[in-house]
Enzyme design. Structure first.
Site, short mmCIF file in Angstrom:
data_model
loop_
_atom_site.label_atom_id
_atom_site.label_comp_id
_atom_site.label_asym_id
_atom_site.label_seq_id
_atom_site.Cartn_x
_atom_site.Cartn_y
_atom_site.Cartn_z
N PRO A 77 0.85 -1.19 0.00
CA PRO A 77 0.00 0.00 0.00
C PRO A 77 0.88 1.24 0.00
O PRO A 77 1.76 1.37 0.84
CB PRO A 77 -0.78 -0.10 1.32
CG PRO A 77 -0.31 -1.33 2.00
CD PRO A 77 0.84 -1.91 1.26
N CYS A 78 0.70 2.08 -0.99
CA CYS A 78 1.54 3.29 -1.06
C CYS A 78 0.66 4.46 -0.68
O CYS A 78 0.02 5.07 -1.53
CB CYS A 78 2.12 3.43 -2.46
SG CYS A 78 3.17 2.04 -2.87
#
Ligand SMILES: C[S@@+](CC[C@H](N)C(=O)[O-])C[C@H]1O[C@@H](n2cnc3c(N)ncnc32)[C@H](O)[C@@H]1O
Length: 340
Positions: A77-78
């Protein structure tokens, strides 16, 4: 080929790789419910619950019992990359992505597949994308990227995902569109009833489309098909929206009852679904006056019916909505195996 799935969630990406013949030996995620679902459905794999911002590749060496890792897959997850000028700064926000890089640096797999949201390519005018390419090029990988559309690979959903593939040897070419005709929401869901079905009960009808035959894949029992009971007002409002319609089809005074542009949207029975959410209750069945069940959402994501989701219903919706559609993952994996 052995693979390690980082940020595995319930295992949509893993499932596609397994269907292509890859041996996903381990999945890692910090979310207990998702790991339970992963373990329940990936009998030949081992899901472990760990915070990937806190562990190093060395920490899981013991649990791998000396098995080699040929492919690392995953969607870190960025939340946001902090950018200064023309570079990405190393800070807590991209720590999870950096840990994915560390795992690749440590295990030196023959290939890696990194999945993310499409706008990862445009953030900071492409700085993040360039930084991803550089990080892996520095490790000796030839990196290719592309935004793929899940419906091009048989999934009844127009979901776009950015995919980065790195190879130690060769230059990856992404799989071409595989379908001539898109799978529609109707073809995906029309055999599932309006009302709840007790977990483990038999299907009320035969499969009515090729997609339904494929997705049942020998499964005779239905799970995760418990409907959400909406209040009378919600049912009254959604009943005014036609197949494929949205809030714009409502009388003026009702159009602003939910202040989001996706409000009161119905699936279009004759098209693939739009990208499903993780359970916000704004998207409704094309015909019934309710949101899709977890099973219907899973169908839209191309999970086979034998894949059973565990945890609370809220958690199940999130697991399904977070996943990479297995059919998309499978198309990538099949192509990737040709290079290995
Ligand atoms: C987009 S989802 C992955 C979906 C998965 N690839 C699939 O196809 O089903 C991202 C996952 O990252 C996990 N995650 C977020 N922060 C994490 C952390 N610090 N350590 C491990 N997993 C984390 C979330 O729990 C979530 O399951």
């Amino acid at each position: 080929m052995n693979a390690l799935d980082l940020f595995c969630g319930c295992g949509g990406l893993s499932l596609g790789f397994e269907k292509a013949g890859v041996n996903v030996i381990m999945g890692i995620d910090s979310w207990q419910d998702a790991v339970k679902t992963f373990n329940f459905n990936h009998k030949n794999s081992k899901g472990i619950c760990r915070d990937l911002s806190k562990i190093t590749p060395e920490d899981i060496d013991n649990e791998l019992h000396g098995q080699t890792i040929d492919i690392i897959i995953g969607g870190p997850p960025c939340q946001g990359f902090s950018i200064a000028g023309k570079r990405v700064i190393d800070d807590d926000r991209n720590k999870l992505y950096k840990n994915f890089v560390k795992f690749v640096a440590y295990y030196k797999p023959k290939a890696f597949v990194l999945e993310n949201v499409p706008n990862i390519l445009s953030i900071g005018n492409g700085i993040v994308k360039d930084s991803i390419i550089k990080d892996f090029s520095d490790l000796g990988y030839s990196v290719q990227y592309k935004v793929l559309m899940a419906s091009d690979y048989g999934t009844p959903q127009n979901r776009r995902r950015a995919i980065f593939v790195g190879l130690q040897k060769g230059k990856f070419e992404f799989p071409e569109k595989m379908v001539e005709k898109y799978t529609t929401s109707f073809e995906a869901l029309s055999d599932l009833p309006e009302n709840s079905v007790e977990d483990g009960d038999e299907y009320p009808t035969k499969p009515l489309s090729d997609y339904q035959k494929l997705i049942r894949s020998g499964c005779h029992k239905l799970y995760n098909h418990q409907v959400t009971e909406h209040n009378a007002k919600t049912v009254e409002i959604i009943s005014m929206v036609p197949d494929g319609g949205n809030y714009k089809d409502l009388p003026k005074e009702l159009q602003n009852t939910r202040r989001v542009h996706i409000a009161w949207t119905r699936l279009n029975s004759q098209k693939p679904s739009f990208t499903i959410d993780t359970g916000h209750r704004h998207h409704f069945h094309y015909k019934f006056n309710r949101i899709p069940t977890v099973r219907e959402s899973a169908r839209i994501q191309s999970f086979p019916d034998e894949f059973i989701f565990l945890g609370t219903k809220t958690s199940q919706y999130k697991q399904v909505g977070n996943a990479v559609p297995p059919l998309l993952a499978q198309a990538i994996a099949v192509k990737l195996l040709k290079y290995l």
